[in-house]
Design a protein around this motif. Structure first.
Motif, PDB file in Angstrom:
ATOM      1  N   SER A 101     -41.196  92.317  70.645  1.00  0.00           N
ATOM      2  CA  SER A 101     -41.174  91.919  69.757  1.00  0.00           C
ATOM      3  C   SER A 101     -42.177  93.004  68.986  1.00  0.00           C
ATOM      4  O   SER A 101     -43.162  93.449  68.902  1.00  0.00           O
ATOM      5  CB  SER A 101     -42.275  90.813  69.384  1.00  0.00           C
ATOM      6  OG  SER A 101     -43.221  90.777  69.839  1.00  0.00           O
ATOM      7  N   ARG A 123     -38.002  93.542  59.529  1.00  0.00           N
ATOM      8  CA  ARG A 123     -38.093  93.500  61.215  1.00  0.00           C
ATOM      9  C   ARG A 123     -39.084  93.714  62.172  1.00  0.00           C
ATOM     10  O   ARG A 123     -39.750  92.401  62.703  1.00  0.00           O
ATOM     11  CB  ARG A 123     -36.378  93.941  62.136  1.00  0.00           C
ATOM     12  CG  ARG A 123     -35.526  93.832  61.316  1.00  0.00           C
ATOM     13  CD  ARG A 123     -33.735  93.733  62.132  1.00  0.00           C
ATOM     14  NE  ARG A 123     -32.788  93.834  61.573  1.00  0.00           N
ATOM     15  CZ  ARG A 123     -31.795  94.937  61.973  1.00  0.00           C
ATOM     16  NH1 ARG A 123     -31.952  95.113  63.613  1.00  0.00           N
ATOM     17  NH2 ARG A 123     -30.365  94.896  61.723  1.00  0.00           N
ATOM     18  N   ASP A 128     -39.839  90.859  64.830  1.00  0.00           N
ATOM     19  CA  ASP A 128     -38.120  91.391  65.994  1.00  0.00           C
ATOM     20  C   ASP A 128     -38.407  92.685  66.463  1.00  0.00           C
ATOM     21  O   ASP A 128     -39.576  93.361  66.086  1.00  0.00           O
ATOM     22  CB  ASP A 128     -37.453  90.425  64.701  1.00  0.00           C
ATOM     23  CG  ASP A 128     -37.694  89.193  64.126  1.00  0.00           C
ATOM     24  OD1 ASP A 128     -37.254  88.317  65.154  1.00  0.00           O
ATOM     25  OD2 ASP A 128     -37.193  88.656  63.384  1.00  0.00           O
ATOM     26  N   MET A 163     -28.460  90.197  68.839  1.00  0.00           N
ATOM     27  CA  MET A 163     -30.675  89.823  69.284  1.00  0.00           C
ATOM     28  C   MET A 163     -30.883  91.396  69.488  1.00  0.00           C
ATOM     29  O   MET A 163     -32.361  91.410  68.797  1.00  0.00           O
ATOM     30  CB  MET A 163     -30.676  88.439  69.934  1.00  0.00           C
ATOM     31  CG  MET A 163     -30.178  87.192  69.524  1.00  0.00           C
ATOM     32  SD  MET A 163     -29.511  85.947  71.289  1.00  0.00           S
ATOM     33  CE  MET A 163     -31.174  86.115  71.868  1.00  0.00           C
ATOM     34  N   HIS A 167     -31.802  91.247  64.959  1.00  0.00           N
ATOM     35  CA  HIS A 167     -31.422  90.635  64.046  1.00  0.00           C
ATOM     36  C   HIS A 167     -31.759  88.314  64.215  1.00  0.00           C
ATOM     37  O   HIS A 167     -31.876  87.983  65.148  1.00  0.00           O
ATOM     38  CB  HIS A 167     -29.925  89.656  64.046  1.00  0.00           C
ATOM     39  CG  HIS A 167     -29.291  91.641  63.269  1.00  0.00           C
ATOM     40  ND1 HIS A 167     -29.059  91.417  62.374  1.00  0.00           N
ATOM     41  CD2 HIS A 167     -28.801  92.476  64.311  1.00  0.00           C
ATOM     42  CE1 HIS A 167     -28.989  93.279  61.891  1.00  0.00           C
ATOM     43  NE2 HIS A 167     -28.392  93.457  63.409  1.00  0.00           N
ATOM     44  N   SER A 168     -31.867  88.112  63.290  1.00  0.00           N
ATOM     45  CA  SER A 168     -32.079  86.580  63.240  1.00  0.00           C
ATOM     46  C   SER A 168     -30.585  85.625  63.258  1.00  0.00           C
ATOM     47  O   SER A 168     -29.939  86.439  63.268  1.00  0.00           O
ATOM     48  CB  SER A 168     -33.207  86.054  62.159  1.00  0.00           C
ATOM     49  OG  SER A 168     -31.922  86.500  60.912  1.00  0.00           O
ATOM     50  N   ASN A 169     -30.827  84.510  63.485  1.00  0.00           N
ATOM     51  CA  ASN A 169     -29.351  84.153  63.769  1.00  0.00           C
ATOM     52  C   ASN A 169     -28.491  84.043  62.244  1.00  0.00           C
ATOM     53  O   ASN A 169     -27.177  84.045  62.281  1.00  0.00           O
ATOM     54  CB  ASN A 169     -29.689  82.187  64.203  1.00  0.00           C
ATOM     55  CG  ASN A 169     -30.314  82.298  66.072  1.00  0.00           C
ATOM     56  OD1 ASN A 169     -30.684  82.703  66.200  1.00  0.00           O
ATOM     57  ND2 ASN A 169     -29.837  80.564  65.733  1.00  0.00           N
ATOM     58  N   THR A 170     -29.194  83.803  61.148  1.00  0.00           N
ATOM     59  CA  THR A 170     -28.575  84.114  59.683  1.00  0.00           C
ATOM     60  C   THR A 170     -27.893  85.343  60.092  1.00  0.00           C
ATOM     61  O   THR A 170     -26.980  85.501  59.458  1.00  0.00           O
ATOM     62  CB  THR A 170     -29.831  83.659  59.122  1.00  0.00           C
ATOM     63  OG1 THR A 170     -30.586  82.551  58.727  1.00  0.00           O
ATOM     64  CG2 THR A 170     -29.444  83.761  57.483  1.00  0.00           C
ATOM     65  N   VAL A 180     -23.614  79.578  61.408  1.00  0.00           N
ATOM     66  CA  VAL A 180     -25.164  79.910  61.872  1.00  0.00           C
ATOM     67  C   VAL A 180     -25.096  78.964  63.127  1.00  0.00           C
ATOM     68  O   VAL A 180     -25.684  78.640  64.214  1.00  0.00           O
ATOM     69  CB  VAL A 180     -26.355  79.443  60.911  1.00  0.00           C
ATOM     70  CG1 VAL A 180     -27.654  79.122  61.766  1.00  0.00           C
ATOM     71  CG2 VAL A 180     -26.501  80.326  59.676  1.00  0.00           C
ATOM     72  N   GLU A 184     -25.647  79.194  67.387  1.00  0.00           N
ATOM     73  CA  GLU A 184     -26.830  78.374  67.798  1.00  0.00           C
ATOM     74  C   GLU A 184     -25.715  78.190  68.922  1.00  0.00           C
ATOM     75  O   GLU A 184     -26.618  78.096  69.923  1.00  0.00           O
ATOM     76  CB  GLU A 184     -27.386  77.337  66.800  1.00  0.00           C
ATOM     77  CG  GLU A 184     -27.951  77.822  65.792  1.00  0.00           C
ATOM     78  CD  GLU A 184     -28.347  76.791  64.244  1.00  0.00           C
ATOM     79  OE1 GLU A 184     -27.783  75.644  64.556  1.00  0.00           O
ATOM     80  OE2 GLU A 184     -29.782  77.223  63.594  1.00  0.00           O
ATOM     81  N   THR A 203     -38.792  81.551  70.426  1.00  0.00           N
ATOM     82  CA  THR A 203     -38.533  82.770  70.168  1.00  0.00           C
ATOM     83  C   THR A 203     -39.032  83.392  71.867  1.00  0.00           C
ATOM     84  O   THR A 203     -38.646  84.710  72.158  1.00  0.00           O
ATOM     85  CB  THR A 203     -39.974  82.875  69.714  1.00  0.00           C
ATOM     86  OG1 THR A 203     -39.834  82.293  68.356  1.00  0.00           O
ATOM     87  CG2 THR A 203     -40.587  84.245  69.285  1.00  0.00           C
ATOM     88  N   ARG A 206     -35.820  83.850  73.540  1.00  0.00           N
ATOM     89  CA  ARG A 206     -35.463  85.025  72.965  1.00  0.00           C
ATOM     90  C   ARG A 206     -35.256  86.248  73.368  1.00  0.00           C
ATOM     91  O   ARG A 206     -34.696  87.595  73.330  1.00  0.00           O
ATOM     92  CB  ARG A 206     -35.507  85.130  71.146  1.00  0.00           C
ATOM     93  CG  ARG A 206     -33.890  84.300  70.543  1.00  0.00           C
ATOM     94  CD  ARG A 206     -34.713  84.052  69.393  1.00  0.00           C
ATOM     95  NE  ARG A 206     -33.665  85.338  68.707  1.00  0.00           N
ATOM     96  CZ  ARG A 206     -32.471  85.273  67.607  1.00  0.00           C
ATOM     97  NH1 ARG A 206     -31.996  83.391  68.212  1.00  0.00           N
ATOM     98  NH2 ARG A 206     -32.008  85.846  67.314  1.00  0.00           N
TER      99      ARG A 206
END
Length: 216
Positions: A101, A123, A128, A163, A167-170, A180, A184, A203, A206
């Motif tokens: 992160s 990011r 992220d 990931m 990148h986020s899920n969106t 989305v 998920e 988080t 991930r």
């Protein structure tokens, strides 16, 4: 609250340094210092992000990497991005450590596209990661055989790769042109197959999934 992000830049080549600084400033990022003494500059200027070449003075070896490791240890809230002219997976693993992160690792040739650098800054400041896809591919080559990653479906591996890039899920849904909700479901499948407990936060899981993906 600050009106703009603050960046410290470490780059010994004047043309490259000014080019990167210009990209950042054009996007509203305040370059508060462009120096070789990154650790001291981070203490003095309290930046949101430190961006540096791996090879900076005095040794022109891995001094930039050494500096951001020290900065992360002393100031974990400061995001870092390391730029490298050459692909070296060992440097990336060293930088990521046990927590990707707020960390970015980009090949310099990609920074010729301003949006790639700005996206990476956004990011890592958001906690992220921003790892170059070519670096991800090299890290995958270091994985040991016979591990739970082999049970993932091709789509789950695509999701996990994105990931790892931060990148986020969106963001993943936009990259793969799926909903989305579908992302998920894939993420849940990844967590299950990798044995990541539901008792941990999303988080945290991930981060653990990305570390498994990188061969940690």
């Amino acid at each position: 609250m600050r009106e703009s992000l603050r960046a410290v830049l470490g780059e010994d080549q004047p043309i490259v340094r000014e080019g990167i600084a210009a990209i950042l400033r054009a996007s509203g990022i305040d370059v508060v210092a462009a120096v070789d003494e990154l650790v001291r500059a981070a203490e003095e200027h309290d930046p949101d992000v430190v961006i540096t070449d791996i090879r900076i003075p005095p040794r022109l070896e891995a001094d930039g990497l050494d500096a951001v490791r020290k900065i992360r240890a002393a100031r974990p809230e400061t995001a870092v991005i390391v730029l490298s002219q050459f692909l070296d997976a060992s440097y990336a693993l060293d930088l990521v450590g046990d927590d990707p992160s707020g960390v970015g690792y980009l090949l310099k040739e990609k920074v010729a596209s301003p949006q790639i650098l700005i996206d990476a800054v956004q990011r890592v400041v958001a906690r992220d990661s921003a790892l170059d896809p070519d670096v991800i591919s090299a890290l995958l080559g270091r994985q040991r055989p016979q591990n739970p990653l082999e049970t993932l479906t091709p789509k789950e591996r695509q999701v996990l790769a994105l990931m790892a890039e931060g990148h986020s899920n969106t963001g993943i849904s936009q990259q793969l042109f799926v909903s989305v909700a579908a992302v998920e479901r894939h993420v849940t499948g990844i967590f299950t197959k990798l044995g990541l407990s539901q008792s941990a936060s999303g988080t945290h899981r991930r981060v653990l999934a990305v570390l498994r993906y990188l061969g940690q």
